[in-house]
Design an enzyme around this catalytic site. Structure first.
Site, PDB file in Angstrom:
ATOM      1  N   GLU A   1      -3.322   8.189   8.886  1.00 44.27           N
ATOM      2  CA  GLU A   1      -1.863   8.146   9.077  1.00 44.27           C
ATOM      3  C   GLU A   1      -1.465   8.841  10.385  1.00 44.27           C
ATOM      4  O   GLU A   1      -0.507   8.461  11.042  1.00 44.27           O
ATOM      5  CB  GLU A   1      -1.139   8.846   7.910  1.00 44.27           C
ATOM      6  CG  GLU A   1      -1.220   8.123   6.569  1.00 44.27           C
ATOM      7  CD  GLU A   1      -0.276   6.917   6.426  1.00 44.27           C
ATOM      8  OE1 GLU A   1       0.810   6.928   7.027  1.00 44.27           O
ATOM      9  OE2 GLU A   1      -0.660   5.965   5.704  1.00 44.27           O
TER      10      GLU A   1
ATOM     11  N   CYS B   1      -4.266  -1.631  -1.761  1.00 45.01           N
ATOM     12  CA  CYS B   1      -4.499  -0.207  -1.961  1.00 45.01           C
ATOM     13  C   CYS B   1      -5.506  -0.108  -3.100  1.00 45.01           C
ATOM     14  O   CYS B   1      -5.275  -0.656  -4.185  1.00 45.01           O
ATOM     15  CB  CYS B   1      -3.183   0.468  -2.351  1.00 45.01           C
ATOM     16  SG  CYS B   1      -3.359   2.181  -2.863  1.00 45.01           S
TER      17      CYS B   1
ATOM     18  N   CYS C   1     -11.032   2.614   0.295  1.00 42.60           N
ATOM     19  CA  CYS C   1      -9.631   2.988   0.511  1.00 42.60           C
ATOM     20  C   CYS C   1      -9.229   2.223   1.762  1.00 42.60           C
ATOM     21  O   CYS C   1      -9.979   2.211   2.746  1.00 42.60           O
ATOM     22  CB  CYS C   1      -9.511   4.487   0.738  1.00 42.60           C
ATOM     23  SG  CYS C   1      -7.872   5.004   1.313  1.00 42.60           S
TER      24      CYS C   1
ATOM     25  N   HIS D   1      -7.250   2.779   4.005  1.00 34.77           N
ATOM     26  CA  HIS D   1      -7.069   3.584   5.218  1.00 34.77           C
ATOM     27  C   HIS D   1      -8.397   3.745   5.982  1.00 34.77           C
ATOM     28  O   HIS D   1      -8.397   3.956   7.190  1.00 34.77           O
ATOM     29  CB  HIS D   1      -6.551   4.984   4.868  1.00 34.77           C
ATOM     30  CG  HIS D   1      -5.092   5.052   4.549  1.00 34.77           C
ATOM     31  ND1 HIS D   1      -4.553   4.551   3.394  1.00 34.77           N
ATOM     32  CD2 HIS D   1      -4.054   5.579   5.251  1.00 34.77           C
ATOM     33  CE1 HIS D   1      -3.238   4.777   3.382  1.00 34.77           C
ATOM     34  NE2 HIS D   1      -2.910   5.391   4.502  1.00 34.77           N
TER      35      HIS D   1
ATOM     36  N   ASP E   1       0.884  -1.182   0.000  1.00 31.85           N
ATOM     37  CA  ASP E   1       0.000   0.000   0.000  1.00 31.85           C
ATOM     38  C   ASP E   1       0.914   1.221   0.000  1.00 31.85           C
ATOM     39  O   ASP E   1       2.140   1.100   0.164  1.00 31.85           O
ATOM     40  CB  ASP E   1      -0.895  -0.003   1.261  1.00 31.85           C
ATOM     41  CG  ASP E   1      -1.809   1.226   1.332  1.00 31.85           C
ATOM     42  OD1 ASP E   1      -2.388   1.613   0.303  1.00 31.85           O
ATOM     43  OD2 ASP E   1      -1.941   1.821   2.429  1.00 31.85           O
ATOM     44  N   SER E   2       0.304   2.392  -0.150  1.00 31.70           N
ATOM     45  CA  SER E   2       1.099   3.622  -0.064  1.00 31.70           C
ATOM     46  C   SER E   2       1.576   3.868   1.369  1.00 31.70           C
ATOM     47  O   SER E   2       2.579   4.548   1.575  1.00 31.70           O
ATOM     48  CB  SER E   2       0.247   4.805  -0.532  1.00 31.70           C
ATOM     49  OG  SER E   2      -0.932   4.875   0.251  1.00 31.70           O
TER      50      SER E   2
HETATM   51  N1  DGL Z   1      -4.813   3.242   1.002  1.00 29.14           N
HETATM   52  C1  DGL Z   1      -4.896   3.695  -0.338  1.00 29.14           C
HETATM   53  C2  DGL Z   1      -6.164   3.224  -1.025  1.00 29.14           C
HETATM   54  O1  DGL Z   1      -6.691   2.201  -0.651  1.00 29.14           O
HETATM   55  C3  DGL Z   1      -4.655   5.126  -0.694  1.00 29.14           C
HETATM   56  C4  DGL Z   1      -4.182   6.132   0.209  1.00 29.14           C
HETATM   57  C5  DGL Z   1      -3.413   7.200  -0.528  1.00 29.14           C
HETATM   58  O2  DGL Z   1      -4.018   8.175  -0.992  1.00 29.14           O
HETATM   59  O3  DGL Z   1      -2.199   6.985  -0.651  1.00 29.14           O
HETATM   60  O4  DGL Z   1      -6.623   3.815  -1.974  1.00 29.14           O
END
Ligand code: DGL
Length: 270
Positions: A152, A75, A184, A186, A12-13
């Site tokens: 984050e 991600c 997402c 996150h 993931d990022s």
């Molecule tokens: N966790 C990532 C997703 O599922 C993206 C978060 C980011 O913007 O880097 O899209």
């Protein structure tokens, strides 16, 4: 029976993919895992499709160099740019297919909301996928970019997060939504703030749970060979930039799901 002790690579990022990893480590305790958080280049959600594709390919190559047996694109933003189901001979799992499938199975009134980054919403992958599975559904897509920074930052139960969620989600109030895709990885970290904006019967779809089910089916069918031996006691997390904040949050997030010792290493993926 064939056994394969090679790890499953997850990327993931940043911290979001840990919501997928935690489901996988809990569900498959015999498996080995390596995780890559591309923290140097986070966020992906504000970047263009070609850039996200380039980063995703570099991340997958890095995981292949760690001898993984499968790749999980944990991600959603990256998943919009990874259409292939295998990469350099390894099966690839994206989070959008299982999330879409689960949403169409759970909804009763066919009003589905998708909350995601701007890049994911722009790519339209969720809407296309959900509509192809359930053509009569109505899909309401809402970009919630600030959720990534809040996740984050570790503000997972916080009045500021409640306020941000309420502002983003007010447009869904009169839409009679019964299923919300947390599009997402996150966002599951902010579940309690998000849930407050919907009636108690609303189902929130978490990519981690959805993908764990698909992988479990693939282990059973032999699409990926399981590790029948004992898993390593270490869980290695690679980061593309140092991050003490990331490390303490990661340990906290994973501790309820695994007893493995979490180790961190800073690496370059390009
Ligand atoms: N966790 C990532 C997703 O599922 C993206 C978060 C980011 O913007 O880097 O899209």
């Amino acid at each position: 029976m064939t056994t394969d002790a090679r790890p499953i690579g997850v990327f993931d990022s940043g911290i979001g993919g840990l919501t997928v990893l935690r489901e996988l480590v809990a569900r498959f305790p015999n498996e080995n895992f390596v995780y890559l958080g591309d923290t140097a280049r986070l966020p992906y959600g504000s970047k263009s499709a070609p850039t996200v594709r380039k980063y995703s390919e570099q991340n997958m190559k890095f995981l292949v160099s760690k001898n993984v047996k499968a790749i999980v694109v944990a991600c959603n933003t990256a998943s919009t740019q990874v259409a292939e189901t295998s990469f350099e001979g390894r099966p690839v799992y994206n989070v959008i297919d299982p999330g879409s499938l689960l949403a169409t199975q759970k909804t009763k009134n066919k009003n589905i909301a998708v909350l995601a980054t701007r890049a994911t919403i722009k790519a339209n992958t969720y809407e296309n996928k959900i509509k192809s599975l359930l053509p009569s559904s109505s899909v309401f897509s809402v970009p919630c970019p600030l959720f990534v920074s809040l996740a984050e930052e570790g503000w997972h139960n916080d009045p500021i997060t409640d306020q941000v969620a309420s502002r983003y989600l007010s447009e869904l109030k009169d839409k009679n939504i019964d299923t919300v895709v947390l599009g997402c990885t996150h966002y599951p970290l902010l579940k309690s703030s998000i849930q407050k904006n919907f009636s108690s019967g609303t189902t929130l779809i978490d990519s981690g749970e959805a993908i764990a089910q698909i992988m479990s089916d693939d282990f059973k069918s032999g699409t990926i060979a399981a590790n029948t031996g004992v898993a390593n006691s270490d869980l290695l997390i690679y980061l593309t930039d140092t991050g003490p904040q990331f490390e303490s949050l990661a340990v906290k997030l994973l501790s309820d799901y695994t007893t493995k010792k979490i180790k961190f290493e800073t690496v370059a993926v390009i």
